[in-house]
Design a protein around this motif. Structure first.
Motif, PDB file in Angstrom:
ATOM      1  N   VAL A 641       0.808  -1.230   0.000  1.00  0.00           N
ATOM      2  CA  VAL A 641       0.000   0.000   0.000  1.00  0.00           C
ATOM      3  C   VAL A 641       0.836   1.272   0.000  1.00  0.00           C
ATOM      4  O   VAL A 641       0.306   2.358  -0.237  1.00  0.00           O
ATOM      5  CB  VAL A 641      -0.968   0.012   1.203  1.00  0.00           C
ATOM      6  CG1 VAL A 641      -2.017  -1.065   1.051  1.00  0.00           C
ATOM      7  CG2 VAL A 641      -0.214  -0.145   2.521  1.00  0.00           C
ATOM      8  N   ALA A 642       2.142   1.167   0.290  1.00  0.00           N
ATOM      9  CA  ALA A 642       2.981   2.370   0.296  1.00  0.00           C
ATOM     10  C   ALA A 642       4.445   1.967   0.329  1.00  0.00           C
ATOM     11  O   ALA A 642       4.793   0.817   0.635  1.00  0.00           O
ATOM     12  CB  ALA A 642       2.650   3.267   1.485  1.00  0.00           C
ATOM     13  N   LEU A 643       5.283   2.936   0.023  1.00  0.00           N
ATOM     14  CA  LEU A 643       6.735   2.756   0.116  1.00  0.00           C
ATOM     15  C   LEU A 643       7.257   3.800   1.097  1.00  0.00           C
ATOM     16  O   LEU A 643       7.074   5.007   0.902  1.00  0.00           O
ATOM     17  CB  LEU A 643       7.386   2.922  -1.255  1.00  0.00           C
ATOM     18  CG  LEU A 643       8.863   2.508  -1.386  1.00  0.00           C
ATOM     19  CD1 LEU A 643       9.145   2.023  -2.797  1.00  0.00           C
ATOM     20  CD2 LEU A 643       9.795   3.643  -1.034  1.00  0.00           C
ATOM     21  N   ALA A 644       7.846   3.333   2.177  1.00  0.00           N
ATOM     22  CA  ALA A 644       8.331   4.236   3.230  1.00  0.00           C
ATOM     23  C   ALA A 644       9.456   3.549   3.985  1.00  0.00           C
ATOM     24  O   ALA A 644       9.701   2.348   3.835  1.00  0.00           O
ATOM     25  CB  ALA A 644       7.192   4.610   4.184  1.00  0.00           C
ATOM     26  N   THR A 645      10.143   4.305   4.805  1.00  0.00           N
ATOM     27  CA  THR A 645      11.233   3.722   5.581  1.00  0.00           C
ATOM     28  C   THR A 645      11.421   4.474   6.878  1.00  0.00           C
ATOM     29  O   THR A 645      10.876   5.560   7.079  1.00  0.00           O
ATOM     30  CB  THR A 645      12.539   3.742   4.766  1.00  0.00           C
ATOM     31  OG1 THR A 645      13.514   2.923   5.413  1.00  0.00           O
ATOM     32  CG2 THR A 645      13.101   5.158   4.666  1.00  0.00           C
ATOM     33  N   ASP A 646      12.209   3.864   7.777  1.00  0.00           N
ATOM     34  CA  ASP A 646      12.655   4.551   8.984  1.00  0.00           C
ATOM     35  C   ASP A 646      14.170   4.393   9.070  1.00  0.00           C
ATOM     36  O   ASP A 646      14.789   3.677   8.281  1.00  0.00           O
ATOM     37  CB  ASP A 646      11.956   4.029  10.237  1.00  0.00           C
ATOM     38  CG  ASP A 646      12.318   2.589  10.568  1.00  0.00           C
ATOM     39  OD1 ASP A 646      13.005   1.946   9.754  1.00  0.00           O
ATOM     40  OD2 ASP A 646      11.900   2.100  11.626  1.00  0.00           O
ATOM     41  N   TYR A 647      14.757   5.074  10.017  1.00  0.00           N
ATOM     42  CA  TYR A 647      16.227   5.150  10.083  1.00  0.00           C
ATOM     43  C   TYR A 647      16.868   3.794  10.355  1.00  0.00           C
ATOM     44  O   TYR A 647      17.847   3.418   9.709  1.00  0.00           O
ATOM     45  CB  TYR A 647      16.612   6.158  11.163  1.00  0.00           C
ATOM     46  CG  TYR A 647      18.094   6.231  11.434  1.00  0.00           C
ATOM     47  CD1 TYR A 647      18.957   6.797  10.501  1.00  0.00           C
ATOM     48  CD2 TYR A 647      18.637   5.730  12.617  1.00  0.00           C
ATOM     49  CE1 TYR A 647      20.315   6.863  10.737  1.00  0.00           C
ATOM     50  CE2 TYR A 647      19.987   5.804  12.864  1.00  0.00           C
ATOM     51  CZ  TYR A 647      20.824   6.378  11.925  1.00  0.00           C
ATOM     52  OH  TYR A 647      22.168   6.431  12.163  1.00  0.00           O
TER      53      TYR A 647
END
Length: 851
Positions: A641-647
């Protein structure tokens, strides 16, 4: 051959400075390649030893492909296979221990940083493996809180038979009574703590689960055993494999990528060393034209002349490679010592001494000696074509642009235009190819550009050395030898291109990841396990810990992460279970594609997942796709549903799903990381005291102030970036060697000319300035070309990171360009010191007599 060696040693010993500078180039390249390849494999081996569980000495070890736990009913399918004599299940869990957990002494690092908790069925397990109890007894049916450990582990913890061994577990700090002692552990790997299977399931909060199936077979015939193994795999299905449990495979991929980058840097250093040697041998041929002509007149064959030159190169290559191996080992050991604190802090690893393999030594020798011989091969072949008559001819005068600007120049112009055009395609493959064309174009165009560029920089230097005329003398010398100037400038170009490229990459990484870090670690408090990113090797906590934290007065939001491993298209993937509602409140993910609110809503209502860029690039998936995840219950379809990231997970293949589905599909409800925000009016000290009290029963976690942790990581970023800049500058050292070499050779070749200048009234200061001007013009040419190539390569590198899924934003490397200019000018000035002193001290009479 003895004659060739004698002549080579005699000549090399007579040119000590030149020999030392040329040999130093090979020393440097071999040192980087050998040193980095002793360091990186050592780290990988340590990671695998300490962060991966090892199988017991049994015929077959069956695990789920993802490493996740499964139902014991799988054992029934294994036992039903014809040829399986006995099979049993176990639950293995790596427990990373907090720092100083064993001896409570921060001054001395613990030798034991992790243990494997292994739950077994005692009677079945003893049918599989012959456990040799040296003290006490083995585990028995009905035992609770009982453990069997090795003598070496008992010694490290300072416990004996009947004592209590305390370990951090998912249900808190747990005490185990030692009922039996095994012999010392001899083989490498983590120490094992044996407990009854039911006890292990309780301590890990995984009731009625196993993650390892062991089987012994009834045949020793190799063909029959292979047949049984294939029948076992058919019986249990394609979600399982024959092999030990593995964890952290996604991070090992990135480690190996880093190793490839360091190998590339070492290879570039050797290529620059090759440039230096090539330049040196070209000058040797020019300087010894008379000697070579006389040898030919006396009957020396072309082959003999070739072997004399190549033997000189061979001697330098052998000496340089030997010294490079020695200094490389010291460099690897120094790097390990320098980075060990970081590995201990973030991955809970104690890294051992550098590891040397025969293949690495052989490869380093082949590269060091081989590049040296190849660099001397073309000059050696040109030496064979010198005739006695040619040796008596005078040196050539100045060379015009028209004479030089031939097919090579115009070929370079065409390649340059193609490379610039490819830059605008946006395709990583085309841009990478364009980078090679760009560097090649500059090298091909450089000889024709040396003359006009030298004139331009000489005009500028005239302002500095007014009415001296030294700048134009330097320009004239470079114009007479455009080939040699090009080789030296090309070495500087490559070195400074690397500096500018790394500046572009590092500044872009700093900009991108600092923003992500401030967002994803910006909670008021973080509760962290011993290792980060390698989540599967951490012991978390049952859900009641999060509930206790939520009950603390002043706490506003507690959001947790849960972990499971899976595969997507045969790619190892880490699955993080999040609570969509609280995660959205904290705004912890940086979205590149897709709407955040819509993505979190979808995760609450269906099997939906958010992927990071690294996973998207590796698996070739994007928002809107449906993918199959391998789970202990079989394959499950999730919608991206989405493309995202965290550190913390930006560098590994990671997907985020809701905690509801990570428990339903993977059986995981263990919290491994906590984000906590408090209310504006909360008493921070009181909240921290309450957290500390609760976490006393969970020593595997540490409480961290979110703001301070971001600042700490920012300082770590700065330190790493500084180290990378130093490494890039370190890689530029061969250009300094090349310039010193070229200038020193030029002084030797122009001994008679310098003597004539001194005879007609030139003072020592003017001679020094002439050499300094030549060095500055050379460095200016290399720096200008290097900045151009570096800008192209930097943009290419950022695009490469984007293609690999990292959320990069290009930042023009203004600081890198300033550093490159400063390094170029500094190296030019430093390179002139020894040759300038050498030229100024020439005796006029002896110089005029020089042949």
């Amino acid at each position: 051959m003895n004659l060739y060696l004698t002549l080579a040693l005699r000549y090399l010993s007579g040119r000590k400075l030149r020999t030392a500078l040329t040999t130093l180039a090979i020393v440097f390249g071999v040192m980087v390649i050998f040193g980095m390849n002793t360091f990186m494999p050592t780290f990988v081996k340590t990671f695998q030893t300490q962060a991966m569980a090892a199988a017991g000495q049994v015929d077959l070890t069956i695990t789920q492909k993802t490493g996740e736990a499964f139902e014991p009913a799988v054992l029934d399918k294994i036992r039903a296979v014809d040829g399986v004599k006995v099979a049993t299940g176990a639950l293995e869990r790596l427990i990373n221990l907090p720092a100083n957990y064993v001896d409570n002494d921060p001054q001395t690092p613990d030798r034991i940083t992790a243990v494997i908790l292994k739950g077994i069925v005692p009677q079945e397990s003893r049918q599989m493996i012959a456990y040799n109890i040296v003290e006490g007894r083995f585990l028995e049916e009905g035992d609770t809180s009982a453990a069997v450990i090795t003598r070496s582990l008992a010694r490290e913890f300072g416990v004996k038979l009947g004592d209590t061994l305390s370990l951090p577990t998912a249900i808190g700090l747990s005490d185990l009574t030692i009922v039996g002692i095994l012999p010392e552990q001899i083989l490498p790997g983590n120490e094992v703590v044996l407990v009854p299977l039911a006890e292990a399931q309780r301590l890990t909060n995984m009731p009625n689960k196993i993650n390892v199936g062991d089987a012994n077979l009834d045949s020793m015939d190799e063909a029959r055993r292979n047949e049984i193994q294939q029948n076992v795999l058919k019986a249990i299905g394609d979600a399982y494999k024959i092999g030990a449990l593995e964890a952290g495979s996604e991070i090992l991929t990135n480690i190996r990528n880093a190793q490839s980058i360091f190998n590339l840097m070492g290879f570039l250093a050797l290529v620059m060393g090759g440039f230096i040697i090539f330049n040196t041998f070209r000058t040797i041929i020019a300087e010894r034209r008379r000697d070579i002509g006389m040898l030919r007149a006396l009957g020396a064959s072309r082959s003999a002349i070739r072997w004399i030159i190549l033997t000189e190169g061979l001697v330098q290559g052998v000496i340089g490679t030997a010294l490079g191996l020695i200094f490389g080992y010291l460099f690897g050991a120094f790097t390990l010592n320098l980075t060990t604190p970081m590995w201990q802090q973030y991955l809970n690893l104690n890294v051992s001494s550098p590891e040397i393999s025969p293949s690495l030594v052989l490869t380093s020798i082949i590269l060091g000696v081989g590049i040296t011989i190849l660099s001397g091969l073309i000059p050696a072949n040109s030496a064979t074509r010198i005739t006695p008559l040619e040796a008596l001819r005078p040196s050539l005068g100045s060379v015009s642009f028209k004479r030089i600007a031939g097919i090579s120049f115009w070929t370079g112009v065409v390649l340059f235009a193609i490379a610039v055009g490819l830059l605008f395609t946006g395709s990583m493959q085309f841009i990478s190819f364009g980078a090679m064309l760009f560097v090649g174009a500059i090298i091909l165009m450089a000889p024709a550009l040396v003359n006009p560029i030298s004139v331009m920089f000489a005009t500028l230097l005239t302002l500095l050395f007014a009415r001296d005329g030294t700048a134009h003398l330097a320009e004239g010398n470079l114009s007479r030898q455009p080939g040699r100037a090009t080789v030296t400038a090309s070495t500087t170009m490559i070195a400074l291109a690397v500096v500018v490229m790394m500046a572009a990459v590092l500044s872009s990484v700093a900009l991108t990841f600092t923003r992500i870090m401030e967002k994803s670690l910006g909670s008021d408090y973080l509760i962290m396990p011993p290792t980060l990113a390698v989540w599967g090797s951490n012991t978390g906590a049952a859900p009641n810990l999060a509930e206790e934290l939520r009950q603390v007065p002043g706490v506003a939001v507690v959001s947790t992460l849960r972990f499971a491993a899976t595969q997507i298209k045969d790619i190892s993937v880490g699955i993080l279970g999040i609570e969509p509602g609280t995660y959205r409140q904290l705004d912890l993910l940086s979205f590149a594609e897709g709407d955040a609110d819509a993505a979190y809503r979808a995760m609450e209502n269906e099997r939906a997942m958010i992927i990071n860029g690294v996973l998207g690039a590796a698996a070739g998936i994007q928002p809107g796709d449906e993918v199959e995840l391998l789970t202990p219950k079989g394959k499950q379809t999730y919608r991206v549903v989405a493309l995202a990231t965290d550190y913390l997970n930006a560098k590994t293949t990671t997907a985020y799903i809701s905690q509801h589905f990570i428990e339903e599909d993977f059986g995981r409800n263990e919290d491994i990381f906590f984000h906590i925000n408090i209310t504006p009016d909360a008493d921070r000290q009181a909240v921290e005291n309450a957290f500390t009290g609760i976490l006393k029963n969970y020593p595997q976690f540490k409480l961290v102030d979110g703001k301070k942790y971001v600042e700490e990581n920012a300082r770590l970023f700065d330190a790493v970036f500084l180290g990378m800049y130093v490494m890039a500058a370190f890689l530029a050292i061969p250009s300094l060697i090349a310039m010193v070499n070229t200038l020193a050779i030029g002084v030797i070749e122009r001994t008679r000319e310098i003597g004539m200048l001194r005879a007609v009234g030139a003072i020592r200061r003017q001679v020094r300035r002439m050499i300094l001007s030549e060095a500055l013009i050379l460095s200016a040419i290399g720096t200008a070309f290097g900045i151009l190539a570096g800008l192209y390569m930097g943009y290419m590198a950022v695009k490469a990171f984007e293609a690999m899924g990292f959320p990069m934003e290009y930042l023009f490397p203004g600081s890198g360009i300033l550093i490159a200019i400063a390094v170029g000018i500094l190296f030019g000035a430093l390179a002139a010191i020894v040759p300038a002193r050498q030229a100024a001290r020439l005796d006029v009479v002896e110089a005029l007599r020089y042949e």
